[in-house]
Design a protein around this motif. Structure first.
Motif, PDB file in Angstrom:
ATOM      1  N   SER A 208      49.325  44.186  44.322  1.00  9.34           N
ATOM      2  CA  SER A 208      49.396  43.374  43.107  1.00  9.34           C
ATOM      3  C   SER A 208      48.066  42.719  42.740  1.00  9.34           C
ATOM      4  O   SER A 208      47.741  42.570  41.561  1.00  9.34           O
ATOM      5  N   ASP A 209      47.262  42.346  43.756  1.00  6.01           N
ATOM      6  CA  ASP A 209      46.024  41.617  43.446  1.00  6.01           C
ATOM      7  C   ASP A 209      44.942  42.501  42.824  1.00  6.01           C
ATOM      8  O   ASP A 209      44.003  42.002  42.200  1.00  6.01           O
ATOM      9  N   ILE A 210      45.045  43.828  42.979  1.00  4.68           N
ATOM     10  CA  ILE A 210      44.050  44.712  42.352  1.00  4.68           C
ATOM     11  C   ILE A 210      44.692  45.687  41.356  1.00  4.68           C
ATOM     12  O   ILE A 210      44.051  46.618  40.883  1.00  4.68           O
ATOM     13  N   ARG A 211      45.966  45.444  41.042  1.00  6.75           N
ATOM     14  CA  ARG A 211      46.676  46.383  40.167  1.00  6.75           C
ATOM     15  C   ARG A 211      45.998  46.519  38.804  1.00  6.75           C
ATOM     16  O   ARG A 211      45.854  47.620  38.279  1.00  6.75           O
ATOM     17  N   THR A 212      45.573  45.401  38.228  1.00  7.80           N
ATOM     18  CA  THR A 212      44.910  45.453  36.919  1.00  7.80           C
ATOM     19  C   THR A 212      43.642  46.292  36.984  1.00  7.80           C
ATOM     20  O   THR A 212      43.377  47.113  36.100  1.00  7.80           O
TER      21      THR A 212
END
Length: 342
Positions: A208-212
């Protein structure tokens, strides 16, 4: 030419083409008798020339002048070449040593077209490896600013493509390393078209922390390299064509425009399907109007079982076909050897 046409007329046509390529002057029957051992009188040669003219293989520009070959005549001449003169050992060694000094794929190709233009005195072109035949070797991720990265995609053909990506979030060094790992898991050893399927699934499974950042990076790669691939080519020796500016029916600027715009030539080189086989396209055989009146001699280069791209020369229709074919073959063969590490 009809099957009933005797061997002598075929020899007369070959002699006319050879003399015209050498002199760029119309060829007369007397000159043919003097230069070639055809074993017949000039009256017989004149009769043969009249037949060849009626069949469209040669043409007389002025009533008192000799004949020059037509594009149909050049085509028959090229199709009847059973062998081409091999390069000398000195020429082969010079080609090999010059290409082996190339520092990477693009440098080897630049050296290859530089050699071709010098050897043939024509314009030489080479297509950089197409991405649809390349497999990804590695994707490097370089952090430019906290929220901006550079993707460096390296393929097994030696092609390198770079793309800037705004990640929309600030990334730590650890997150950049994890992003690199995620992208490489989807890319390595795959063609880009195959990898695009893997990349489309990355977002759902990415941390989730690098999904973007994963979404931004994979979208950029898919949109710019898969859906809108940019083909490139290298060019050398266009100035050689200025020597024969009057010999292009549509004018030299149209040929130079085609070389400059690249799209037309890339389309032609993309049609090369195998290295080793040489394709000759003469005048009106070229589908694009800009290259009608020019001749293109091209072949593929690559590794065993795979063609990376095409390379060849562009020049006037009266080019030295046997010599040009031999030189295009030789340079492409050595380029393939260097790229293959042989």
């Amino acid at each position: 030419m009809a099957g009933s046409t005797d061997q002598r007329r075929a020899e007369v046509l070959r002699a006319i083409v050879a003399d015209y390529i050498a002199s760029h002057e119309p060829v007369g029957s007397k000159a043919l008798v003097e230069r070639h051992r055809l074993g017949v009188s000039s009256a017989t040669i004149r009769n043969d020339m009249a037949v060849l003219e009626s069949e469209g293989y040669i043409v007389q520009q002025h009533a008192s002048s000799g004949r020059i070959p037509t594009e149909k005549g050049y085509r028959l001449f090229v199709d009847s070449l059973h062998e081409v003169k091999p390069l000398s050992p000195v020429e082969r060694r010079a080609i090999q040593s010059f290409l082996e000094d190339g520092v990477d794929l693009e440098d080897v190709l630049r050296r290859g077209v530089q050699l071709l233009s010098q050897l043939t005195r024509q314009a030489a072109v080479a297509q950089l490896p197409t991405l649809n035949v390349s497999r990804v070797r590695h994707c490097e991720v370089v952090q430019l600013t906290p929220s901006r990265i550079l993707l460096v995609l390296i393929t097994d053909t030696g092609r390198v493509d770079q793309r800037n990506v705004d990640t929309d979030i600030e990334l730590t060094a650890d997150q950049v390393a994890r992003l690199r790992d995620v992208l490489n898991q989807a890319l390595v050893c795959k063609t880009l078209s195959d990898a695009s399927v893997s990349m489309a699934d990355l977002a759902a499974n990415a941390p989730s922390d690098i999904r973007t950042a994963v979404i931004r990076a994979s979208t950029t790669l898919i949109e710019t390299l898969v859906e809108a691939p940019s083909e490139r080519m290298v060019l050398a020796g266009a100035s050689n064509l200025s020597r024969v500016t009057g010999d292009f029916p549509a004018g030299l600027p149209t040929v130079l425009d085609a070389l400059e715009e690249q799209v037309v030539v890339l389309r032609l080189l993309s049609g090369v399907t195998a290295h080793g086989a040489v394709h000759v396209s003469i005048g009106e055989e070229n589908q694009d109007d800009q290259l009608r009146g020019a001749s293109i001699v091209s072949t593929g280069y690559g590794a065993t079982g795979a063609t990376f791209g095409g390379m060849g020369v562009v020049g006037p229709t009266y080019m030295d076909y046997p010599g040009t074919i031999a030189k295009v073959q030789a340079v492409a063969r050595y380029v393939s050897r260097v790229l293959g590490g042989n």
